[in-house]
Design a protein around this motif. Structure first.
Motif, PDB file in Angstrom:
ATOM      1  N   VAL A   1      -5.319  -3.800  -4.483  1.00 51.45           N
ATOM      2  CA  VAL A   1      -6.540  -3.422  -4.087  1.00 51.45           C
ATOM      3  C   VAL A   1      -7.432  -2.399  -4.721  1.00 51.45           C
ATOM      4  CG1 VAL A   1      -8.338  -3.043  -1.804  1.00 51.45           C
ATOM      5  CG2 VAL A   1      -5.351  -4.438  -1.554  1.00 51.45           C
ATOM      6  N   VAL A   2      -7.954  -2.931  -5.379  1.00 51.14           N
ATOM      7  CA  VAL A   2      -8.885  -1.529  -6.504  1.00 51.14           C
ATOM      8  C   VAL A   2     -10.238  -1.657  -6.189  1.00 51.14           C
ATOM      9  CG1 VAL A   2      -7.390  -1.056  -8.324  1.00 51.14           C
ATOM     10  CG2 VAL A   2      -8.370  -3.167  -8.620  1.00 51.14           C
ATOM     11  N   ASP A   3     -10.745  -0.802  -7.062  1.00 54.34           N
ATOM     12  CA  ASP A   3     -12.508  -0.408  -6.720  1.00 54.34           C
ATOM     13  C   ASP A   3     -12.923  -1.547  -7.743  1.00 54.34           C
ATOM     14  OD1 ASP A   3     -12.690   1.416  -4.495  1.00 54.34           O
ATOM     15  OD2 ASP A   3     -12.260   2.799  -5.315  1.00 54.34           O
ATOM     16  N   ALA A   4     -14.226  -1.578  -7.806  1.00 51.90           N
ATOM     17  CA  ALA A   4     -14.524  -1.646  -8.772  1.00 51.90           C
ATOM     18  C   ALA A   4     -14.834  -1.363 -10.364  1.00 51.90           C
ATOM     19  CB  ALA A   4     -16.522  -1.767  -8.762  1.00 51.90           C
ATOM     20  N   SER A   5     -14.268   0.196 -10.360  1.00 50.75           N
ATOM     21  CA  SER A   5     -14.790   1.335 -11.206  1.00 50.75           C
ATOM     22  C   SER A   5     -13.861   0.692 -12.174  1.00 50.75           C
ATOM     23  CB  SER A   5     -15.063   2.589 -10.556  1.00 50.75           C
ATOM     24  OG  SER A   5     -13.744   3.249  -9.868  1.00 50.75           O
ATOM     25  N   GLU A   6     -12.568   0.949 -11.207  1.00 51.28           N
ATOM     26  CA  GLU A   6     -11.148   0.224 -11.570  1.00 51.28           C
ATOM     27  C   GLU A   6     -11.204  -0.683 -12.514  1.00 51.28           C
ATOM     28  OE1 GLU A   6      -7.654   1.657  -9.517  1.00 51.28           O
ATOM     29  OE2 GLU A   6      -9.197   1.332  -8.163  1.00 51.28           O
ATOM     30  N   ILE A   7     -11.928  -1.812 -12.024  1.00 52.33           N
ATOM     31  CA  ILE A   7     -11.544  -3.323 -12.447  1.00 52.33           C
ATOM     32  C   ILE A   7     -12.466  -2.891 -13.967  1.00 52.33           C
ATOM     33  CG2 ILE A   7     -12.485  -5.888 -12.411  1.00 52.33           C
ATOM     34  CD1 ILE A   7     -11.584  -5.245  -9.443  1.00 52.33           C
ATOM     35  N   ALA A   8     -14.010  -2.500 -13.275  1.00 56.00           N
ATOM     36  CA  ALA A   8     -14.304  -2.074 -14.849  1.00 56.00           C
ATOM     37  C   ALA A   8     -14.244  -1.775 -15.883  1.00 56.00           C
ATOM     38  CB  ALA A   8     -16.186  -1.279 -14.001  1.00 56.00           C
ATOM     39  N   ALA A   9     -13.245  -0.990 -15.341  1.00 55.01           N
ATOM     40  CA  ALA A   9     -12.548   0.407 -16.783  1.00 55.01           C
ATOM     41  C   ALA A   9     -11.653  -0.966 -17.600  1.00 55.01           C
ATOM     42  CB  ALA A   9     -12.104   1.448 -16.680  1.00 55.01           C
ATOM     43  N   MET A  10     -10.906  -1.804 -16.752  1.00 59.25           N
ATOM     44  CA  MET A  10      -9.667  -2.614 -17.202  1.00 59.25           C
ATOM     45  C   MET A  10     -10.471  -3.606 -18.154  1.00 59.25           C
ATOM     46  SD  MET A  10      -6.757  -3.501 -13.898  1.00 59.25           S
ATOM     47  CE  MET A  10      -8.485  -3.463 -12.582  1.00 59.25           C
ATOM     48  N   MET A  11     -11.514  -4.110 -17.243  1.00 57.85           N
ATOM     49  CA  MET A  11     -12.107  -4.952 -18.409  1.00 57.85           C
ATOM     50  C   MET A  11     -12.406  -4.379 -19.094  1.00 57.85           C
ATOM     51  SD  MET A  11     -15.005  -6.595 -15.719  1.00 57.85           S
ATOM     52  CE  MET A  11     -15.207  -8.089 -15.482  1.00 57.85           C
ATOM     53  N   ALA A  12     -13.328  -3.172 -19.611  1.00 54.57           N
ATOM     54  CA  ALA A  12     -13.033  -2.790 -21.081  1.00 54.57           C
ATOM     55  C   ALA A  12     -12.101  -2.749 -21.889  1.00 54.57           C
ATOM     56  CB  ALA A  12     -14.358  -1.548 -20.813  1.00 54.57           C
ATOM     57  N   GLU A  13     -11.223  -2.902 -21.662  1.00 55.51           N
ATOM     58  CA  GLU A  13      -9.608  -3.167 -22.207  1.00 55.51           C
ATOM     59  C   GLU A  13      -9.141  -4.065 -23.073  1.00 55.51           C
ATOM     60  OE1 GLU A  13      -6.836  -0.785 -19.754  1.00 55.51           O
ATOM     61  OE2 GLU A  13      -7.578   1.130 -19.952  1.00 55.51           O
ATOM     62  N   GLN A  14     -10.152  -5.172 -22.647  1.00 55.30           N
ATOM     63  CA  GLN A  14      -9.544  -6.555 -22.952  1.00 55.30           C
ATOM     64  C   GLN A  14      -9.583  -6.811 -24.381  1.00 55.30           C
ATOM     65  OE1 GLN A  14      -7.087  -8.221 -19.960  1.00 55.30           O
ATOM     66  NE2 GLN A  14      -7.407  -6.118 -19.193  1.00 55.30           N
ATOM     67  N   HIS A  15      -8.886  -7.525 -24.835  1.00 56.12           N
ATOM     68  CA  HIS A  15      -8.870  -8.349 -25.078  1.00 56.12           C
ATOM     69  C   HIS A  15      -9.822  -9.796 -25.416  1.00 56.12           C
ATOM     70  CE1 HIS A  15      -8.687 -10.602 -29.160  1.00 56.12           C
ATOM     71  NE2 HIS A  15      -8.416 -11.833 -29.198  1.00 56.12           N
ATOM     72  N   ASN A  16      -9.907 -10.902 -24.633  1.00 52.23           N
ATOM     73  CA  ASN A  16     -10.918 -11.340 -23.919  1.00 52.23           C
ATOM     74  C   ASN A  16     -10.649 -11.801 -22.397  1.00 52.23           C
ATOM     75  OD1 ASN A  16     -12.403 -12.601 -26.072  1.00 52.23           O
ATOM     76  ND2 ASN A  16     -10.068 -13.481 -27.191  1.00 52.23           N
ATOM     77  N   ILE A  17     -11.244 -12.039 -21.845  1.00 55.29           N
ATOM     78  CA  ILE A  17     -11.841 -11.869 -19.887  1.00 55.29           C
ATOM     79  C   ILE A  17     -11.764 -13.531 -19.940  1.00 55.29           C
ATOM     80  CG2 ILE A  17     -12.653 -11.118 -17.936  1.00 55.29           C
ATOM     81  CD1 ILE A  17     -13.365  -8.828 -18.893  1.00 55.29           C
ATOM     82  N   MET A  18     -11.332 -14.389 -19.314  1.00 61.56           N
ATOM     83  CA  MET A  18     -11.322 -15.432 -19.144  1.00 61.56           C
ATOM     84  C   MET A  18     -11.669 -15.786 -17.545  1.00 61.56           C
ATOM     85  SD  MET A  18      -8.336 -17.344 -20.567  1.00 61.56           S
ATOM     86  CE  MET A  18      -9.114 -19.030 -21.202  1.00 61.56           C
ATOM     87  N   SER A  19     -12.891 -16.877 -17.361  1.00 60.27           N
ATOM     88  CA  SER A  19     -13.488 -16.561 -15.406  1.00 60.27           C
ATOM     89  C   SER A  19     -12.761 -17.840 -15.177  1.00 60.27           C
ATOM     90  CB  SER A  19     -15.516 -17.064 -15.986  1.00 60.27           C
ATOM     91  OG  SER A  19     -15.304 -16.259 -16.905  1.00 60.27           O
ATOM     92  N   PHE A  20     -11.941 -18.049 -14.668  1.00 56.83           N
ATOM     93  CA  PHE A  20     -11.533 -18.936 -13.790  1.00 56.83           C
ATOM     94  C   PHE A  20     -11.545 -18.504 -12.337  1.00 56.83           C
ATOM     95  CE2 PHE A  20      -9.857 -20.843 -18.082  1.00 56.83           C
ATOM     96  CZ  PHE A  20      -9.993 -21.568 -17.959  1.00 56.83           C
TER      97      PHE A  20
END
Lengths: 118, 133, 98
Positions: free
Chosen positions: B114-133
């Motif tokens: 379980v994580v906060d939105a800010s942690e998710i936002a930070a992880m998103m910024a590190e991705q090569h690509n993000i897939m909506s599934f």
């Protein structure tokens, strides 16, 4: 830059297919390489040659086929396609059926992946 | 070598069963896990409902996927996250979450983190690509 | 990051929800029915107004605005076209909030 595009919704019913098409055309005009286009979920219905839209409407399947003719790899997911009755025999030209490994390679090899869906 | 491994994130935002998105999205994750990619899965918005334990789809006559989520860790899909607020907004707590595998040594059940939105936002910024599934 | 939203804020909470995951310097692009979120004077206008206030650049896709006869945009919402969309993708990693 290498771009990959995923399309999740069927033609006509949802704007996703049109949005993806306009996006891809604009990307090509700007000189980007389209690493691949992947149809998943109901998106697999986009490339059946059985569709016969009215004369004064856009022909979505032919539009994808024409893009495929320029050398862009257009892939329909085999699992999603089989589930929906989409097989090689009903596909327009310049489009192929293959596995999710192709989507994986696009996600890894493309600099950017953009998804259009519901 | 490890620098070449791309980070790919999946975001799951749909509720299960009402549409096929979550089910077919799961198929993508299982395939992609076999490739050299650093995968993470984030459940947010109605996607958190997909993680509720005790799902029984027998009467619907459709294949459920709680059992498949149960072997995520075996597929080396270990980075599984849930957005805290999405969960709380829906009256769910960490206790409601299904199990995604068990610890190799202790056999203790492993649950999504379980994580906060800010942690998710930070992880998103590190991705090569993000897939909506 | 580029965030695309394609849902009307009256249909579901995607537009509202994605705000929580937007970092400083990110771009929010409204496409398809998402452009209804850019309309001024609706009960949902506060979502985009808040995003702009907190420093997010908000764009709406011109072809989707025209198709829906939307002309009264919230102050600060910028208009772009597909060429602009491609430029955003070139500049940012993208998440489609489907």
């Amino acid at each position: 830059m290498k771009l990959a595009v995923c399309i999740y919704e069927g033609p006509y019913n949802h704007e996703a297919s049109d949005s993806a098409y306009h996006f891809i055309k604009a990307a090509i005009d700007k000189g980007h390489e389209i690493r691949g286009i992947f149809f998943y979920h109901d998106g697999v219905y986009n490339v059946t040659k059985l569709m016969e839209p009215p004369q004064d409407d856009r022909h979505i399947a032919n539009r994808w086929s024409e893009l495929g003719a320029t050398g862009i790899d257009i892939v329909v997911c085999i699992a999603a396609a089989k589930r929906r009755g989409i097989v090689d025999d009903v596909l327009v030209d310049n489009v192929r059926i293959s596995g999710l490994g192709q989507l994986t390679m696009m996600a890894i090899e493309a600099d950017r992946m953009v998804t259009f869906g519901d | 070598m490890s620098d070449d491994i791309k980070k790919i994130m999946f975001t799951v935002r749909n509720a299960p069963h009402g549409t096929i998105y979550v089910y077919e999205g799961l198929e993508v994750k299982l395939i992609m896990a076999a490739y050299d990619a650093d995968i993470s899965v984030v459940f947010m918005d109605d996607g958190v409902y997909a993680l509720k334990q005790g799902q029984n789809t027998d009467e619907l006559g459709i294949k459920g996927f709680e059992k498949t989520y149960g072997v995520f860790v075996d597929y080396e899909i270990e980075n599984v996250f849930v957005d805290k607020q999405s969960m709380e907004d829906r009256g769910m707590t960490a206790d409601d979450l299904l199990v995604i595998g068990e610890d190799e040594d202790t056999e203790a059940p492993i649950k999504p983190k379980v994580v906060d939105a800010s942690e998710i936002a930070a992880m998103m910024a590190e991705q090569h690509n993000i897939m909506s599934f | 990051m580029l965030h695309t939203v394609n849902k009307s804020p009256f249909q579901n909470s995607t537009l509202e929800s994605c705000q929580r995951f937007i970092n400083k310097g990110d771009v929010l692009l409204l496409i398809e029915d998402g452009v209804y979120g850019a309309v001024a004077g609706s009960v949902k206008s506060a979502i985009v107004e808040g995003a702009i206030k907190s420093g997010t650049e908000v764009y709406a896709l011109s072809s989707d605005l025209k198709a829906r006869a939307i002309t009264n945009l919230i102050d600060g919402v910028q208009i772009t076209d597909y060429a602009g969309f491609v430029d955003f993708v070139e500049k940012h990693k993208t998440h489609s909030w489907l």
